[in-house]
Design a protein around this motif. Structure first.
Motif, PDB file in Angstrom:
ATOM      1  N   LEU A 128      -0.224  -2.925  76.050  1.00 16.23           N
ATOM      2  CA  LEU A 128       0.834  -1.930  76.239  1.00 16.23           C
ATOM      3  C   LEU A 128       0.468  -0.984  77.374  1.00 16.23           C
ATOM      4  CD1 LEU A 128       3.441  -0.486  75.342  1.00 16.23           C
ATOM      5  CD2 LEU A 128       2.063   0.801  73.688  1.00 16.23           C
ATOM      6  N   LYS A 129      -0.799  -0.582  77.427  1.00 13.35           N
ATOM      7  CA  LYS A 129      -1.260   0.337  78.467  1.00 13.35           C
ATOM      8  C   LYS A 129      -1.091  -0.256  79.864  1.00 13.35           C
ATOM      9  CE  LYS A 129      -5.217   3.261  79.583  1.00 13.35           C
ATOM     10  NZ  LYS A 129      -6.604   3.630  79.186  1.00 13.35           N
ATOM     11  N   ASN A 130      -1.233  -1.572  79.966  1.00 13.49           N
ATOM     12  CA  ASN A 130      -1.113  -2.255  81.257  1.00 13.49           C
ATOM     13  C   ASN A 130       0.296  -2.771  81.522  1.00 13.49           C
ATOM     14  OD1 ASN A 130      -3.891  -1.964  81.998  1.00 13.49           O
ATOM     15  ND2 ASN A 130      -4.387  -3.586  80.530  1.00 13.49           N
ATOM     16  N   GLY A 131       1.237  -2.446  80.614  1.00 12.93           N
ATOM     17  CA  GLY A 131       2.627  -2.831  80.821  1.00 12.93           C
ATOM     18  C   GLY A 131       2.924  -4.279  80.570  1.00 12.93           C
ATOM     19  N   ILE A 132       2.048  -4.964  79.875  1.00 10.85           N
ATOM     20  CA  ILE A 132       2.254  -6.387  79.621  1.00 10.85           C
ATOM     21  C   ILE A 132       3.253  -6.606  78.485  1.00 10.85           C
ATOM     22  CG2 ILE A 132       1.123  -8.539  78.940  1.00 10.85           C
ATOM     23  CD1 ILE A 132      -1.428  -7.456  80.215  1.00 10.85           C
ATOM     24  N   ILE A 133       3.211  -5.735  77.458  1.00 15.04           N
ATOM     25  CA  ILE A 133       4.120  -5.854  76.312  1.00 15.04           C
ATOM     26  C   ILE A 133       4.914  -4.558  76.171  1.00 15.04           C
ATOM     27  CG2 ILE A 133       2.625  -7.457  75.062  1.00 15.04           C
ATOM     28  CD1 ILE A 133       1.731  -5.047  73.372  1.00 15.04           C
ATOM     29  N   THR A 134       5.930  -4.606  75.323  1.00 16.29           N
ATOM     30  CA  THR A 134       6.749  -3.422  75.076  1.00 16.29           C
ATOM     31  C   THR A 134       6.167  -2.601  73.926  1.00 16.29           C
ATOM     32  OG1 THR A 134       8.154  -4.556  73.470  1.00 16.29           O
ATOM     33  CG2 THR A 134       8.813  -4.695  75.794  1.00 16.29           C
ATOM     34  N   SER A 135       6.696  -1.396  73.783  1.00 13.68           N
ATOM     35  CA  SER A 135       6.255  -0.521  72.699  1.00 13.68           C
ATOM     36  C   SER A 135       6.599  -1.108  71.335  1.00 13.68           C
ATOM     37  CB  SER A 135       6.902   0.864  72.841  1.00 13.68           C
ATOM     38  OG  SER A 135       6.511   1.476  74.040  1.00 13.68           O
ATOM     39  N   SER A 136       7.693  -1.863  71.277  1.00 17.18           N
ATOM     40  CA  SER A 136       8.116  -2.454  69.997  1.00 17.18           C
ATOM     41  C   SER A 136       7.062  -3.400  69.457  1.00 17.18           C
ATOM     42  CB  SER A 136       9.441  -3.191  70.171  1.00 17.18           C
ATOM     43  OG  SER A 136      10.458  -2.294  70.556  1.00 17.18           O
ATOM     44  N   VAL A 137       6.455  -4.186  70.350  1.00 21.72           N
ATOM     45  CA  VAL A 137       5.403  -5.114  69.912  1.00 21.72           C
ATOM     46  C   VAL A 137       4.215  -4.331  69.376  1.00 21.72           C
ATOM     47  CG1 VAL A 137       3.810  -6.923  70.646  1.00 21.72           C
ATOM     48  CG2 VAL A 137       6.135  -6.850  71.573  1.00 21.72           C
ATOM     49  N   TYR A 138       3.870  -3.247  70.073  1.00 17.63           N
ATOM     50  CA  TYR A 138       2.746  -2.426  69.617  1.00 17.63           C
ATOM     51  C   TYR A 138       3.043  -1.824  68.240  1.00 17.63           C
ATOM     52  CZ  TYR A 138      -0.472   1.473  69.176  1.00 17.63           C
ATOM     53  OH  TYR A 138      -1.404   2.352  68.706  1.00 17.63           O
ATOM     54  N   ILE A 139       4.270  -1.291  68.075  1.00 19.56           N
ATOM     55  CA  ILE A 139       4.646  -0.675  66.798  1.00 19.56           C
ATOM     56  C   ILE A 139       4.584  -1.698  65.673  1.00 19.56           C
ATOM     57  CG2 ILE A 139       6.580   0.311  65.506  1.00 19.56           C
ATOM     58  CD1 ILE A 139       7.317   1.843  68.039  1.00 19.56           C
ATOM     59  N   THR A 140       4.987  -2.923  65.972  1.00 23.92           N
ATOM     60  CA  THR A 140       4.938  -3.972  64.950  1.00 23.92           C
ATOM     61  C   THR A 140       3.517  -4.189  64.464  1.00 23.92           C
ATOM     62  OG1 THR A 140       6.874  -5.095  65.868  1.00 23.92           O
ATOM     63  CG2 THR A 140       5.414  -6.394  64.453  1.00 23.92           C
ATOM     64  N   GLU A 141       2.572  -4.276  65.398  1.00 27.62           N
ATOM     65  CA  GLU A 141       1.173  -4.496  65.017  1.00 27.62           C
ATOM     66  C   GLU A 141       0.584  -3.267  64.326  1.00 27.62           C
ATOM     67  OE1 GLU A 141      -0.292  -7.274  64.963  1.00 27.62           O
ATOM     68  OE2 GLU A 141       1.371  -8.305  65.961  1.00 27.62           O
ATOM     69  N   LEU A 142       0.975  -2.076  64.804  1.00 24.69           N
ATOM     70  CA  LEU A 142       0.490  -0.861  64.159  1.00 24.69           C
ATOM     71  C   LEU A 142       1.014  -0.763  62.726  1.00 24.69           C
ATOM     72  CD1 LEU A 142      -1.038   1.839  64.392  1.00 24.69           C
ATOM     73  CD2 LEU A 142       1.114   2.882  65.163  1.00 24.69           C
ATOM     74  N   THR A 143       2.275  -1.127  62.532  1.00 26.17           N
ATOM     75  CA  THR A 143       2.863  -1.111  61.193  1.00 26.17           C
ATOM     76  C   THR A 143       2.179  -2.124  60.285  1.00 26.17           C
ATOM     77  OG1 THR A 143       5.001  -0.398  62.082  1.00 26.17           O
ATOM     78  CG2 THR A 143       5.003  -1.395  59.890  1.00 26.17           C
ATOM     79  N   ASN A 144       1.861  -3.290  60.865  1.00 27.81           N
ATOM     80  CA  ASN A 144       1.135  -4.298  60.072  1.00 27.81           C
ATOM     81  C   ASN A 144      -0.205  -3.752  59.592  1.00 27.81           C
ATOM     82  OD1 ASN A 144       3.154  -6.192  60.353  1.00 27.81           O
ATOM     83  ND2 ASN A 144       2.244  -7.138  62.182  1.00 27.81           N
ATOM     84  N   LEU A 145      -0.915  -3.072  60.503  1.00 23.33           N
ATOM     85  CA  LEU A 145      -2.200  -2.484  60.123  1.00 23.33           C
ATOM     86  C   LEU A 145      -2.002  -1.402  59.071  1.00 23.33           C
ATOM     87  CD1 LEU A 145      -5.244  -2.089  60.433  1.00 23.33           C
ATOM     88  CD2 LEU A 145      -4.764  -0.545  62.360  1.00 23.33           C
ATOM     89  N   TYR A 146      -0.978  -0.572  59.273  1.00 24.90           N
ATOM     90  CA  TYR A 146      -0.697   0.496  58.305  1.00 24.90           C
ATOM     91  C   TYR A 146      -0.399  -0.073  56.920  1.00 24.90           C
ATOM     92  CZ  TYR A 146       2.334   3.651  55.697  1.00 24.90           C
ATOM     93  OH  TYR A 146       2.929   4.368  54.703  1.00 24.90           O
ATOM     94  N   GLU A 147       0.414  -1.112  56.891  1.00 30.46           N
ATOM     95  CA  GLU A 147       0.763  -1.720  55.602  1.00 30.46           C
ATOM     96  C   GLU A 147      -0.463  -2.293  54.903  1.00 30.46           C
ATOM     97  OE1 GLU A 147       3.810  -4.489  56.505  1.00 30.46           O
ATOM     98  OE2 GLU A 147       5.421  -2.973  56.587  1.00 30.46           O
ATOM     99  N   ASP A 148      -1.363  -2.903  55.686  1.00 34.34           N
ATOM    100  CA  ASP A 148      -2.580  -3.458  55.093  1.00 34.34           C
ATOM    101  C   ASP A 148      -3.529  -2.350  54.646  1.00 34.34           C
ATOM    102  OD1 ASP A 148      -1.760  -6.087  55.411  1.00 34.34           O
ATOM    103  OD2 ASP A 148      -2.532  -6.212  57.454  1.00 34.34           O
ATOM    104  N   GLU A 149      -3.609  -1.252  55.431  1.00 27.65           N
ATOM    105  CA  GLU A 149      -4.397  -0.100  55.000  1.00 27.65           C
ATOM    106  C   GLU A 149      -3.827   0.479  53.709  1.00 27.65           C
ATOM    107  OE1 GLU A 149      -7.039   1.377  55.927  1.00 27.65           O
ATOM    108  OE2 GLU A 149      -7.491   0.778  57.978  1.00 27.65           O
ATOM    109  N   ASN A 150      -2.505   0.539  53.652  1.00 23.72           N
ATOM    110  CA  ASN A 150      -1.843   1.053  52.450  1.00 23.72           C
ATOM    111  C   ASN A 150      -2.097   0.146  51.255  1.00 23.72           C
ATOM    112  OD1 ASN A 150      -0.021   3.044  51.249  1.00 23.72           O
ATOM    113  ND2 ASN A 150       1.422   1.339  51.069  1.00 23.72           N
ATOM    114  N   ALA A 151      -2.105  -1.173  51.501  1.00 26.11           N
ATOM    115  CA  ALA A 151      -2.391  -2.122  50.419  1.00 26.11           C
ATOM    116  C   ALA A 151      -3.813  -1.942  49.904  1.00 26.11           C
ATOM    117  CB  ALA A 151      -2.174  -3.551  50.905  1.00 26.11           C
TER     118      ALA A 151
END
Length: 416
Positions: free
Chosen positions: A372-395
């Motif tokens: 994301l920092k290098n402009g290769i992917i969009t913010s949506s892709v980053y949010i998806t992965e961050l949400t996945n991590l959050y959900e697993d942390e929550n689990a």
């Protein structure tokens, strides 16, 4: 990029030092003190004192007053011609005061006192059993609040992570590295987090209100519930108050049996009666006169058509019923412990795999953040992965709280 676990640890530590705390044991103590059922222990003792006082009065002299006026169709006449003995009046009057004093009661009074005391102990233990049963409800509410606390901590960690990433993205947009509007996606996600914070706050308020009502005290939202430390589940012998209750029930039945036996023992009474009436004790004196009579009397019920035996047989059956109740309780306790043990093993397995999943999610998120920092992917892709991590942390957090609850419930079931 800061590791989300480090942020989580910092926020948790800060919360521990910035808030008041209440422990699970303190909640138990408040229930024992403030729950309306707890008042019955003192009320039962007060009730028992009145009953004991009434029983003890049987040792004291018993006074009876009797007065009567009668008219009868015929009276005794002396069949002697030309005698000066006047026949009795057909209207007769009498007032008496009688005193009865128990001299020997065969131990009935003492047996009645012992039965009443056994009854008191049984009832008070039943109150203790009912109060102890409330622990499982306290556990459920307490750990539900703990779970919300953990979710809020993880949510704050995610919020901090997004805010840091938002700054990086906005800087990248200015430098032309990241496409415009990428920051809007992160800002929208932050707004969604605010909604989740609101929902968590409302859930906490409801649970705090419920627990406060149960504890009989007001728990402020500023009060943090301390997470109990339970390394292992209790392996001690079952110490539930129900076991003592079954023993007290049998002792009460034994006391009732002793009372029944004493009730058939002979009773020696002293008595005295004084009175005034017409006629008195001299039936030939047709005038008002005072009189008295004193003596002792023995009362012994030697035959009751087997009623005493039937009562004792009924009490013997009651003892068998208590024995079966104890067996049922033991069976149900063992089943509940086995269920909790299986739950503990399952959650421990989940936690073990959660740690591996989170480790992999962190690696993926780090790679995604770099892209994301290098402009290769969009913010949506980053949010998806961050949400996945959050959900697993929550689990992981949920499974840890559930494991603690399972261990606490296990110890509660064993009475430890």
């Amino acid at each position: 990029m800061k590791n989300i676990l480090q942020i989580l640890l910092f926020i948790t530590t800060f919360s521990m030092w910035s808030q008041e705390k209440i422990t699970l044991q303190e909640c138990y103590d408040l229930v024992q003190k403030n729950y309306p059922l707890a008042k019955q222990t003192g009320l039962l003792e007060k009730q028992n004192n009145f009953a004991i006082h009434a029983i003890n009065t049987e040792k004291l002299p018993q006074f009876d007053i009797l007065s009567q006026a009668t008219y009868q169709s015929d009276v005794i006449e002396v069949p002697i011609p030309n005698s000066n003995i006047r026949p009795l009046n057909k209207d007769q009057y009498r007032a008496t005061l009688s005193v009865n004093q128990l001299i020997y009661g065969g131990g009935q009074v003492n047996a009645a006192l012992k039965e009443k005391m056994a009854e008191l102990l049984t009832k008070q233990k039943q109150v203790e059993v009912n109060l102890y049963a409330l622990k499982l409800q306290v556990n459920q509410w307490y750990f539900s609040i703990l779970l919300l606390q953990e979710k809020e901590v993880i949510l704050k960690a995610k919020q901090n992570q997004l805010q840091e990433k938002l700054k990086e993205v906005q800087s990248g947009i200015k430098n032309g590295i990241i496409i415009a509007s990428s920051d809007k996606v992160l800002q929208a996600e932050l707004l969604k987090l605010q909604q989740q914070f609101t929902e968590l706050r409302l859930q906490r308020e409801r649970l705090y209100d419920t627990l406060s009502a149960f504890l009989g005290t007001t728990l402020s939202l500023n009060i943090s519930l301390e997470k109990p430390i339970i390394a292992t589940i209790s392996q001690f012998k079952n110490q539930r108050p129900e076991l003592a209750l079954f023993h007290l029930k049998k002792e009460q039945i034994t006391a009732s049996e002793a009372l029944i036996i004493k009730q058939t023992a002979p009773k020696l009474m002293g008595f005295a009666t004084g009175g005034y009436g017409n006629p008195g004790l001299n039936m030939l004196d047709n005038s008002f006169q005072s009189f008295y009579i004193a003596g002792v009397k023995l009362n012994w019920k030697v035959f009751d058509w087997g009623a005493t035996k039937k009562k004792r047989d009924a009490l013997a059956v009651s003892k068998e019923i208590v024995t079966t109740e104890a067996e049922i309780f033991d069976l149900q306790t063992n089943i509940a412990l086995q269920e909790q043990q299986k739950e503990i093993e399952k959650l421990e397995a989940f936690i073990s795999s959660d740690s591996g999943i989170i480790s992999l999610r962190n690696e993926v998120l780090e790679a995604t953040a770099s892209q994301l920092k290098n402009g290769i992917i969009t913010s949506s892709v980053y949010i998806t992965e961050l949400t996945n991590l959050y959900e697993d942390e929550n689990a992981l957090s949920t499974h840890r709280i559930q494991l603690l609850l399972a261990k606490v419930n296990y110890n509660t079931i064993t009475g430890n």
